[in-house]
Design an enzyme around this catalytic site. Structure first.
Site, PDB file in Angstrom:
ATOM      1  N   HIS A  59      33.543  13.815 -25.140  1.00 25.04           N
ATOM      2  CA  HIS A  59      34.157  13.906 -26.360  1.00 25.04           C
ATOM      3  C   HIS A  59      35.990  14.425 -26.195  1.00 25.04           C
ATOM      4  O   HIS A  59      36.806  13.717 -26.746  1.00 25.04           O
ATOM      5  CB  HIS A  59      33.724  15.146 -27.216  1.00 25.04           C
ATOM      6  CG  HIS A  59      32.448  14.879 -27.670  1.00 25.04           C
ATOM      7  ND1 HIS A  59      31.397  15.827 -27.698  1.00 25.04           N
ATOM      8  CD2 HIS A  59      31.808  13.858 -28.717  1.00 25.04           C
ATOM      9  CE1 HIS A  59      30.015  15.280 -28.080  1.00 25.04           C
ATOM     10  NE2 HIS A  59      30.369  14.299 -28.561  1.00 25.04           N
ATOM     11  N   LYS A  61      20.206  17.791 -40.716  1.00 28.37           N
ATOM     12  CA  LYS A  61      20.073  17.652 -39.329  1.00 28.37           C
ATOM     13  C   LYS A  61      19.843  19.135 -38.791  1.00 28.37           C
ATOM     14  O   LYS A  61      20.436  20.051 -39.523  1.00 28.37           O
ATOM     15  CB  LYS A  61      21.237  17.315 -38.659  1.00 28.37           C
ATOM     16  CG  LYS A  61      21.728  15.676 -38.640  1.00 28.37           C
ATOM     17  CD  LYS A  61      22.749  15.292 -37.399  1.00 28.37           C
ATOM     18  CE  LYS A  61      22.763  13.838 -37.313  1.00 28.37           C
ATOM     19  NZ  LYS A  61      23.673  13.388 -36.600  1.00 28.37           N
ATOM     20  N   ARG A  68      30.049   4.135 -25.192  1.00 28.44           N
ATOM     21  CA  ARG A  68      29.454   4.322 -24.157  1.00 28.44           C
ATOM     22  C   ARG A  68      28.671   3.202 -23.677  1.00 28.44           C
ATOM     23  O   ARG A  68      29.134   2.473 -22.845  1.00 28.44           O
ATOM     24  CB  ARG A  68      28.521   5.615 -24.123  1.00 28.44           C
ATOM     25  CG  ARG A  68      29.267   6.931 -24.040  1.00 28.44           C
ATOM     26  CD  ARG A  68      28.200   8.058 -24.630  1.00 28.44           C
ATOM     27  NE  ARG A  68      27.856   7.951 -25.844  1.00 28.44           N
ATOM     28  CZ  ARG A  68      27.057   8.758 -26.490  1.00 28.44           C
ATOM     29  NH1 ARG A  68      26.760   9.811 -26.024  1.00 28.44           N
ATOM     30  NH2 ARG A  68      26.850   8.623 -27.715  1.00 28.44           N
ATOM     31  N   SER A  99      25.478  14.472 -25.758  1.00 21.23           N
ATOM     32  CA  SER A  99      25.127  15.953 -26.229  1.00 21.23           C
ATOM     33  C   SER A  99      23.674  15.820 -26.147  1.00 21.23           C
ATOM     34  O   SER A  99      23.093  17.073 -26.153  1.00 21.23           O
ATOM     35  CB  SER A  99      25.748  16.189 -27.649  1.00 21.23           C
ATOM     36  OG  SER A  99      27.116  16.128 -27.513  1.00 21.23           O
TER      37      SER A  99
HETATM   38  P1  ADP Z   1      26.274  12.235 -29.120  1.00 17.81           P
HETATM   39  O1  ADP Z   1      26.153  10.926 -29.702  1.00 17.81           O
HETATM   40  O2  ADP Z   1      26.637  12.477 -27.698  1.00 17.81           O
HETATM   41  O3  ADP Z   1      25.253  13.235 -29.793  1.00 17.81           O
HETATM   42  P2  ADP Z   1      28.562  12.644 -31.261  1.00 17.81           P
HETATM   43  O4  ADP Z   1      27.641  12.505 -32.446  1.00 17.81           O
HETATM   44  O5  ADP Z   1      28.980  14.258 -31.560  1.00 17.81           O
HETATM   45  O6  ADP Z   1      27.788  12.808 -29.958  1.00 17.81           O
HETATM   46  O7  ADP Z   1      29.292  11.758 -30.969  1.00 17.81           O
HETATM   47  C1  ADP Z   1      30.529  11.511 -31.579  1.00 17.81           C
HETATM   48  C2  ADP Z   1      31.283  10.533 -30.968  1.00 17.81           C
HETATM   49  O8  ADP Z   1      31.541  10.812 -29.728  1.00 17.81           O
HETATM   50  C3  ADP Z   1      30.772   8.951 -30.980  1.00 17.81           C
HETATM   51  O9  ADP Z   1      31.633   8.182 -31.177  1.00 17.81           O
HETATM   52  C4  ADP Z   1      30.183   8.995 -29.633  1.00 17.81           C
HETATM   53  O10 ADP Z   1      30.241   7.525 -29.162  1.00 17.81           O
HETATM   54  C5  ADP Z   1      31.272   9.633 -28.887  1.00 17.81           C
HETATM   55  N1  ADP Z   1      30.876  10.197 -27.773  1.00 17.81           N
HETATM   56  C6  ADP Z   1      29.717  10.941 -27.439  1.00 17.81           C
HETATM   57  N2  ADP Z   1      29.748  11.289 -26.168  1.00 17.81           N
HETATM   58  C7  ADP Z   1      30.773  10.463 -25.327  1.00 17.81           C
HETATM   59  C8  ADP Z   1      31.129  10.356 -23.912  1.00 17.81           C
HETATM   60  N3  ADP Z   1      30.335  10.770 -23.129  1.00 17.81           N
HETATM   61  N4  ADP Z   1      32.030   9.598 -23.910  1.00 17.81           N
HETATM   62  C9  ADP Z   1      32.816   8.872 -24.776  1.00 17.81           C
HETATM   63  N5  ADP Z   1      32.578   9.008 -25.952  1.00 17.81           N
HETATM   64  C10 ADP Z   1      31.440   9.772 -26.322  1.00 17.81           C
END
Ligand code: ADP
Length: 156
Positions: A17, A41, A89, A126
């Site tokens: 992130h 959630k 990703r 995450s």
């Molecule tokens: P996750 O999908 O890991 O539970 P979030 O819902 O917080 O995380 O994701 C928010 C944004 O961050 C999404 O656009 C997701 O694609 C991006 N994101 C999550 N992890 C990564 C990563 N390792 N690299 C790049 N972008 C990421």
């Protein structure tokens, strides 16, 4: 310069992130990080997610943090934000983000920019970190120091 929104659950914020937020700030000048609060959630870090994002980004110029409730497009419209930046990703991210992007554009014209995840973070999520944490594994390389401290405090 315009402000773009980087939304997410951030349960917890990871170095993946952090990379996307940094690159969005470098591209657009200013980023608002929106931490989703969805009653349906069951977050592992609850409202602490917002504090952890704030603490992790405190020293980063051009970045602010806010909780988001309700529709993303409404949140953006109220603040004059016209663009959302999200990390991409693998295939599953693309399928979901493409649907969301078209829905948001259809609702209010909100645009989405998809940034490819850095090679070193492309498999980091995450969701997987939460599983490792719950079972007592060490996630230090994958999260900012504020999250490491929060995990240590929980474990006591
Ligand atoms: P996750 O999908 O890991 O539970 P979030 O819902 O917080 O995380 O994701 C928010 C944004 O961050 C999404 O656009 C997701 O694609 C991006 N994101 C999550 N992890 C990564 C990563 N390792 N690299 C790049 N972008 C990421």
């Amino acid at each position: 310069m315009s402000t773009v929104l980087c939304p997410g659950s951030f349960d917890p914020i990871t170095v993946g992130h952090f990379d996307i937020i940094t690159r969005a700030r470098d591209l657009f000048g200013s980023v608002l990080v929106g931490v989703g609060r969805n009653n349906q959630k069951n977050y592992l870090f609850g409202d602490q997610r917002i504090d952890l994002v704030e603490e992790s980004l405190r020293d980063m110029e051009g970045v602010t943090v806010s909780p988001i409730e309700g529709l993303l497009v409404d949140f953006c419209q109220e603040r004059g934000i016209t663009t959302v930046v999200k990390g991409l990703r693998f295939g599953a991210d693309f399928d979901f983000e493409l649907q969301m992007a078209h829905m948001n554009r259809g609702l209010t014209g909100l645009e989405t920019v998809l940034l490819p995840a850095a090679a070193e973070h492309v498999t980091l999520s995450s969701t997987i970190l939460r599983e490792v944490m719950k079972l007592g594994g060490d996630v230090t390389p994958y999260v900012p120091p504020a999250v490491v401290r929060a995990i240590e405090a929980r474990r006591g």
